[in-house]
Design an enzyme around this catalytic site. Structure first.
Site, PDB file in Angstrom:
ATOM      1  N   GLY A   1       9.521   2.453  -3.687  1.00 31.73           N
ATOM      2  CA  GLY A   1      10.482   2.654  -2.603  1.00 31.73           C
ATOM      3  C   GLY A   1      10.043   2.059  -1.282  1.00 31.73           C
TER       4      GLY A   1
ATOM      5  CG  ASP B   1       1.022  -5.203  -5.931  1.00 30.43           C
ATOM      6  OD1 ASP B   1       0.242  -4.470  -5.331  1.00 30.43           O
ATOM      7  OD2 ASP B   1       2.190  -5.418  -5.524  1.00 30.43           O
TER       8      ASP B   1
ATOM      9  CG  HIS C   1      10.429  -3.591  -3.094  1.00 29.83           C
ATOM     10  ND1 HIS C   1      10.116  -3.209  -1.811  1.00 29.83           N
ATOM     11  CD2 HIS C   1       9.438  -3.127  -3.879  1.00 29.83           C
ATOM     12  CE1 HIS C   1       8.984  -2.526  -1.814  1.00 29.83           C
ATOM     13  NE2 HIS C   1       8.538  -2.468  -3.058  1.00 29.83           N
TER      14      HIS C   1
ATOM     15  CB  SER D   1       5.958  -0.091   1.470  1.00 24.40           C
ATOM     16  OG  SER D   1       6.803  -0.622   0.482  1.00 24.40           O
ATOM     17  NE  ARG D   2      -0.782   1.649   0.723  1.00 30.75           N
ATOM     18  CZ  ARG D   2      -0.703   1.597  -0.613  1.00 30.75           C
ATOM     19  NH1 ARG D   2      -0.447   0.465  -1.222  1.00 30.75           N
ATOM     20  NH2 ARG D   2      -0.883   2.689  -1.337  1.00 30.75           N
TER      21      ARG D   2
ATOM     22  N   GLY E   1       5.822  -8.215  -8.967  1.00 36.03           N
ATOM     23  CA  GLY E   1       5.490  -9.251  -7.990  1.00 36.03           C
ATOM     24  C   GLY E   1       4.058  -9.735  -8.120  1.00 36.03           C
TER      25      GLY E   1
ATOM     26  CE  LYS F   1       9.842 -10.205   4.399  1.00 36.18           C
ATOM     27  NZ  LYS F   1      10.829  -9.743   5.346  1.00 36.18           N
TER      28      LYS F   1
ATOM     29  CD  GLN G   1       1.468  -3.056 -10.020  1.00 34.88           C
ATOM     30  OE1 GLN G   1       1.010  -2.021  -9.574  1.00 34.88           O
ATOM     31  NE2 GLN G   1       2.597  -3.571  -9.583  1.00 34.88           N
TER      32      GLN G   1
HETATM   33  P1  AMP Z   1       5.529  -1.246  -4.708  1.00 32.16           P
HETATM   34  O1  AMP Z   1       6.793  -0.574  -4.293  1.00 32.16           O
HETATM   35  O2  AMP Z   1       4.647  -1.640  -3.576  1.00 32.16           O
HETATM   36  O3  AMP Z   1       4.815  -0.522  -5.822  1.00 32.16           O
HETATM   37  O4  AMP Z   1       5.985  -2.635  -5.345  1.00 32.16           O
HETATM   38  C1  AMP Z   1       6.919  -2.686  -6.380  1.00 32.16           C
HETATM   39  C2  AMP Z   1       6.982  -4.091  -6.920  1.00 32.16           C
HETATM   40  O5  AMP Z   1       7.359  -4.993  -5.879  1.00 32.16           O
HETATM   41  C3  AMP Z   1       5.630  -4.583  -7.461  1.00 32.16           C
HETATM   42  O6  AMP Z   1       5.840  -5.340  -8.653  1.00 32.16           O
HETATM   43  C4  AMP Z   1       5.130  -5.445  -6.349  1.00 32.16           C
HETATM   44  O7  AMP Z   1       4.245  -6.466  -6.770  1.00 32.16           O
HETATM   45  C5  AMP Z   1       6.418  -6.040  -5.826  1.00 32.16           C
HETATM   46  N1  AMP Z   1       6.229  -6.513  -4.452  1.00 32.16           N
HETATM   47  C6  AMP Z   1       5.790  -5.793  -3.393  1.00 32.16           C
HETATM   48  N2  AMP Z   1       5.680  -6.579  -2.302  1.00 32.16           N
HETATM   49  C7  AMP Z   1       6.064  -7.818  -2.682  1.00 32.16           C
HETATM   50  C8  AMP Z   1       6.148  -9.080  -2.019  1.00 32.16           C
HETATM   51  N3  AMP Z   1       5.838  -9.224  -0.735  1.00 32.16           N
HETATM   52  N4  AMP Z   1       6.574 -10.153  -2.727  1.00 32.16           N
HETATM   53  C9  AMP Z   1       6.896 -10.018  -4.036  1.00 32.16           C
HETATM   54  N5  AMP Z   1       6.827  -8.867  -4.722  1.00 32.16           N
HETATM   55  C10 AMP Z   1       6.415  -7.782  -4.058  1.00 32.16           C
END
Ligand code: AMP
Length: 289
Positions: A32, A151, A38, A187-188, A148, A185, A154
């Site tokens: 989220g 990570d 995302h 969320s942190r 993405g 980009k 991951q």
């Molecule tokens: P998160 O909500 O941070 O767990 O991310 C959810 C998904 O979005 C993960 O697969 C992340 O790798 C991807 N994601 C987060 N930030 C980015 C970004 N800047 N560019 C591409 N994918 C992203």
């Protein structure tokens, strides 16, 4: 939007109904506080599938005891509006109790791939990620799931888990989306004050320095690592967690870039800017080098 649900049973039934009707389904797992990164995953899923499901769940078991689970940013209404604007068909947003019963004791873990990079400073993180993603794959039996490269470890872990456990799902990797000034980009990024936000540019800048060396023909990982560390060292608000170059095939340390088993090297960094830990990376595809 066809369904917004926090319930496992209801969500699974909706997805199964889609499958019965012959629709393909793409899944985008997230925690989220959605942003353009995302969104790019959702758009990729939308292009390649008839239906798109997004999960929004801040997964407690992938956070260490001293990490930011409690303070992790949350804004469901804003997230739902963003999903709606992209044409997402289903949002699954369970509470922790729906995902983990009091007697929960089954985890998915891996011997390889999780020991280096983020696995060193976050020893239980990938176990938590693999467990929640496995659960999501069972709850939402999608054809494809989108992750993405932001990570990158991951992504490698999930690909390997799906392969090793014969999961019937295609794992799709998507490029890193950045702010105009180059910051990946995340969320942190909302944790950063103005000064820290400026300092955070050192992540992308240091990676660019590393890339320059590779482009100039350097293949010695130690030399590239040193250049990146020196660049980060020039930023007083930055403190290195790690700077590593690994073989992307199995996330093991690599000495010479030309030796990568499948020709791909992951150069990954984690840096504290003040109290905020940020990650970034690039993948060098030197096959045939
Ligand atoms: P998160 O909500 O941070 O767990 O991310 C959810 C998904 O979005 C993960 O697969 C992340 O790798 C991807 N994601 C987060 N930030 C980015 C970004 N800047 N560019 C591409 N994918 C992203």
């Amino acid at each position: 939007m066809e369904l917004i649900s926090g319930k496992i049973k209801e969500t699974r039934e909706q997805v199964k109904e889609w499958k019965r009707q012959g629709f393909t389904v793409g899944l985008v797992p997230t925690m989220g506080y959605l942003h353009e990164g995302h969104k790019s995953l959702m758009e990729a899923a939308k292009k390649e599938n008839d239906k798109v499901a997004v999960s929004i769940f801040v997964n407690p078991i992938q956070f260490g005891p001293k990490e930011d689970f409690a303070s992790y940013p949350r804004d469901f209404d804003r997230d739902a509006a963003l999903c709606e604007s992209v044409g997402v068909d289903l949002i699954f947003h369970p509470v922790a109790g729906e995902m983990y019963g009091e007697d929960f004791c089954t985890y998915v873990d891996m011997d390889g791939l999780t020991k280096e990079l983020c696995g060193k400073s976050r020893p239980t993180h990938f176990r938590g990620v693999q467990t929640v993603v496995s659960k999501l794959f069972h709850i939402i039996p999608a054809d494809r799931a989108y992750f993405g490269q932001k990570d990158a470890q991951q992504l490698a872990v999930i690909k390997r888990m799906a392969r090793d456990l014969s999961m019937d799902i295609e794992i799709v990797g998507c490029p890193i989306i950045r702010e105009e000034d180059g910051l990946a980009k995340s969320s942190r990024n909302t944790y950063l004050n103005k000064e820290e936000r400026q300092a955070a540019l050192v992540l992308n800048r240091s990676l660019a320095e590393g890339k320059k060396l590779i482009e100039a023909g350097v293949r010695d990982a130690a030399q590239i690592k040193q250049r990146i560390e020196e660049t980060i060292g020039q930023e007083k608000l930055a403190k290195i967690d790690y700077v590593e170059l690994v073989d992307f095939a199995d996330i093991t340390p690599i000495g010479n870039l030309s030796k990568a088993k499948e020709g791909e090297v992951l150069c990954a960094i984690a840096v504290f800017i003040g109290k905020t830990r940020l990650i970034d990376n690039f993948i060098w595809k030197g096959f045939g080098d």
